[in-house]
Structure formats: C-alpha cells, structure tokens
Scaffold this motif. Structure first.
Motif, short mmCIF file in Angstrom:
data_model
loop_
_atom_site.label_atom_id
_atom_site.label_comp_id
_atom_site.label_asym_id
_atom_site.label_seq_id
_atom_site.Cartn_x
_atom_site.Cartn_y
_atom_site.Cartn_z
N THR A 1 -2.34 0.99 1.85
CA THR A 1 -1.74 -0.18 2.52
C THR A 1 -0.87 0.18 3.71
OG1 THR A 1 0.10 -0.21 0.96
CG2 THR A 1 -1.80 -1.53 0.40
N LEU A 2 -0.47 1.43 3.84
CA LEU A 2 0.30 1.84 5.01
C LEU A 2 -0.55 2.67 5.97
CD1 LEU A 2 3.77 2.80 3.43
CD2 LEU A 2 3.07 0.63 4.47
N ALA A 3 -1.85 2.60 5.81
CA ALA A 3 -2.76 3.36 6.68
C ALA A 3 -2.51 3.03 8.14
CB ALA A 3 -4.21 3.04 6.31
N GLY A 4 -2.55 4.05 8.99
CA GLY A 4 -2.30 3.86 10.42
C GLY A 4 -0.88 4.21 10.82
N ASN A 5 0.02 4.22 9.87
CA ASN A 5 1.39 4.66 10.12
C ASN A 5 1.47 6.18 10.07
OD1 ASN A 5 3.59 2.40 10.07
ND2 ASN A 5 2.15 1.80 8.46
N GLU A 6 2.43 6.73 10.79
CA GLU A 6 2.82 8.11 10.54
C GLU A 6 4.11 8.05 9.75
OE1 GLU A 6 4.06 12.31 12.70
OE2 GLU A 6 3.66 10.56 13.94
N ILE A 7 4.11 8.69 8.60
CA ILE A 7 5.32 8.72 7.78
C ILE A 7 6.20 9.86 8.27
CG2 ILE A 7 6.24 8.96 5.45
CD1 ILE A 7 3.62 7.79 4.39
N LYS A 8 7.35 9.50 8.81
CA LYS A 8 8.27 10.48 9.39
C LYS A 8 9.16 11.12 8.34
CE LYS A 8 7.41 9.84 13.87
NZ LYS A 8 6.95 10.95 14.72
N GLU A 9 9.52 10.30 7.34
CA GLU A 9 10.42 10.81 6.29
C GLU A 9 10.17 10.05 5.00
OE1 GLU A 9 14.91 12.30 6.30
OE2 GLU A 9 14.82 10.10 6.34
N ILE A 10 10.29 10.77 3.90
CA ILE A 10 10.23 10.16 2.57
C ILE A 10 11.52 10.54 1.86
CG2 ILE A 10 9.04 10.10 0.35
CD1 ILE A 10 6.50 11.04 1.84
#
Length: 354
Positions: free
Chosen positions: A170-179
């Motif tokens: 569901t978050l496809a297309g985002n770059e995850i910068k931090e978790i």
C-alpha cells in the motif's frame, strides 16, 4: 484449489494456525478458493505423522490435547509415522512448509536449515522465526528465487500486524527514508507501568504475571528481540543487508522510576525505539535504545503491550501502524496471511501459464 501443508514444529503457534484453518475453512474456500489440507506434522516433542491425502485437523488437535503425541492419531492405510523434520520436508507432498520450530535466535537454527532444505526440494515456506530473516535473508531469498518458491515471514516483526507487507503493497512508490518503532510489547508495557509509579522490578514482575514477559526476560528487556526485528526491517524494507549483531543495542534494565517521572514532568516519555535511517549515500544506520520523545510524538501515545511502527515516506509523509505484536492467535494469523498470499501468487502463475 488445494494447498497441502506440512507443519515443522507444532507448539502453540502451529496449533493456533491449525485451529484457524479449521475455523475459517468455509471462508477461505468461498473468499479465496483456498482449500488447505494438512498432510504432515513433525515436532521434536510431539512426534511425527504423514498422510498424502491429508489429516483430520480436529482429530489431530484433539489427540495433541489429550496425549501430547501426534503419533497417537488413529492409524490409517497409507499413513507414515516417525519421520524426522528433514525427511518430512523432502518426502512429503506438501506445497507449503510451515516452519515454526523452537529456534535459537542467535544462530537461526534449526529453522535456517529447514528452510534451505525446503527450497532445495522446491517447496514454499512460511515462518514466524526471526533468526533466518535476520541472519540469512540474502542467501535464503536468492534460494527461493532460484527455485521459484514463495517465502513468507510476515509474523517475524509485529505478529499479525502487517508491518512488512503493508509498506511494500500500500505504500508502493514511496521511498522510506526512516523507520522507527516500538517493536517489543514487553518493554513498552514495563515503561507504561513505570509511568504509573511502579519501580522497574515491580513492573517486570507484573509483566511476568500477565504472560507478557518470559521467566528469563533478557531477550526483551535488553533489546535483543527488537534488534532482530530491526535487522529484518532493514533487510526487507530498506533493501540494505545488516547483521543483527552489528546493530547498536541498549535495553531498559537500568531505567529507574525517577528517570521516568522526570520525563513525565517535562512532557516527555521514554520508549525503547528501533530506528533505521537511510543516509543520502544509500547506506543504513540502525539502533535499538531507550529514547526520550515529546508527548506529541505519534509513538508517545502507544501504551501497554501494543507495538507501533512509523514509516517516514518521501511522498505520503509519516505513516503510523499500530497493533498487537504478540499472541498465539495473532501469530497464527500472520502465517495464514502468508498462506493466502502464497495461494494468490500460485493461482496467478497458473492462470498466466507460468
């Protein structure tokens, strides 16, 4: 479509999944055209049983409850008893191996070898064991690809809460910068109780009495459990392999009531946070440690044994996911999620002629 399942390990989590397969039988068939058939169970303590046509789940669970030994299941023509785990993986007609053995998280064994063997015999695997994903992700992922099989491990981070699949789909297309997240319910429960005025020891004893903490709580309170989950998140979501043992780790065992009270007086809270940050050069830094956060931080309101994870995304901004991070039903459900996902992929492959 029938999906044949072999259980490697049949403790609380395995039995919870078996109960779900039985309870959700009609829904799985009507909603997903999935018809799971349990063909084998092998467990170091409970014995081993195999029948290529399938076993009666209700009868199987009843036998385990009554005698603790699956080999007390009534003998039928074609039934085999006494296989060890590797023979079951190699010789059974299972499509999916449910790997839920008691595994040493420090070495990932015997789960890593079970998964290697399954992939070698072109059998898919679903597991809740953290060790294989935290310690051997790259190797096992490549083996799965080479052999065209599915590997599901949703339950390794937040049990039945989809901390892994949700961001990928569901978050496809985002770059995850931090978790950053609260990935251990035991420590979060202890810190919540300390905010109410309990000492560390009093809060720990209450956590033990409620079943949140083990008799030996070291893995939880020293942050080791969260460290393995942090490695899994980096390996799978950030795409950057990191050895769990290389992650800086500090627990909460030296936290005092005064320290917690002082934070509250300043509108702050202590949380044991897992944090993974992707740097501009693509490298990743990771840590597990107590952090002081403001009361308006999204993670500050997460109390008790609840887990939570915050994904900092370049397009959607911060996304917070909360839910149970443990529990037999929740963990059994995480395996069911993976079996449904395997079934969907399998069905699509057959439709496409692959």
């Amino acid at each position: 479509m029938t999906t044949k399942i072999a259980f490697i390990g049949f403790g609380g989590v395995g039995q919870s999944l078996a109960e779900l397969l039985q309870r959700k039988k009609e829904q799985l068939k009507n909603s997903y055209e999935l018809e799971p058939v349990v063909v084998a169970v092998t467990d170091v303590m409970k014995g081993s049983i195999y029948h290529s046509e399938g076993l009666d789940i209700s009868k199987l669970l009843e036998v385990v409850k009554e005698t603790g030994n699956v080999e007390d299941y009534p003998q039928e023509p074609g039934m085999v008893k006494g296989w060890d785990s590797f023979t079951t993986i190699a010789n059974s007609n299972a499509d999916v191996i449910v790997e839920v053995t008691y595994t040493d998280v420090e070495t990932g064994q015997p789960a890593i070898d079970h998964i290697r063997t399954a992939f070698k015999y072109k059998k898919s695997v679903v597991t809740t064991n953290k060790g294989p994903v935290a310690l051997a992700y790259n190797e096992l992922n490549e083996l799965a690809k080479e052999n065209g099989v599915y590997w599901g491990f949703e339950g390794t981070v937040m049990s039945g809460t989809p901390a892994l699949r949700m961001p990928v789909t569901t978050l496809a297309g985002n770059e995850i910068k931090e978790i950053k997240g609260i990935l251990n319910g035991t420590t979060n429960y202890i810190l919540t109780e300390m905010e109410k005025g309990k000492t560390y020891q009093e809060a720990l004893e209450k956590a033990k009495s409620l079943g949140y903490a083990e008799a030996d709580p070291t893995s939880d309170v020293e942050g080791y459990d969260a460290r393995y989950k942090t490695a899994i998140l980096s390996n799978y979501l950030m795409g950057v392999p990191i050895d769990a043992h290389d992650i800086y780790c500090k627990g909460i065992s030296d936290m005092t009531m005064d320290t917690v009270k002082e934070a509250s007086a300043n509108n702050k809270k202590w949380k044991l946070l897992s944090r993974i940050t992707k740097e501009n050069d693509g490298t990743v830094t990771a840590s597990v440690k107590p952090e002081l956060i403001d009361n308006d931080d999204p993670l500050a309101g997460v109390s008790g044994a609840t887990n939570a994870i915050l994904y900092e995304c370049d397009l959607s901004g911060p996304i917070l996911l909360t839910g149970a991070g443990a529990g037999l039903v929740e963990t059994g459900y995480s395996l069911l999620i993976d079996i449904i996902h395997f079934h969907r992929q399998n069905a699509l492959t057959k439709i496409g002629g692959g």
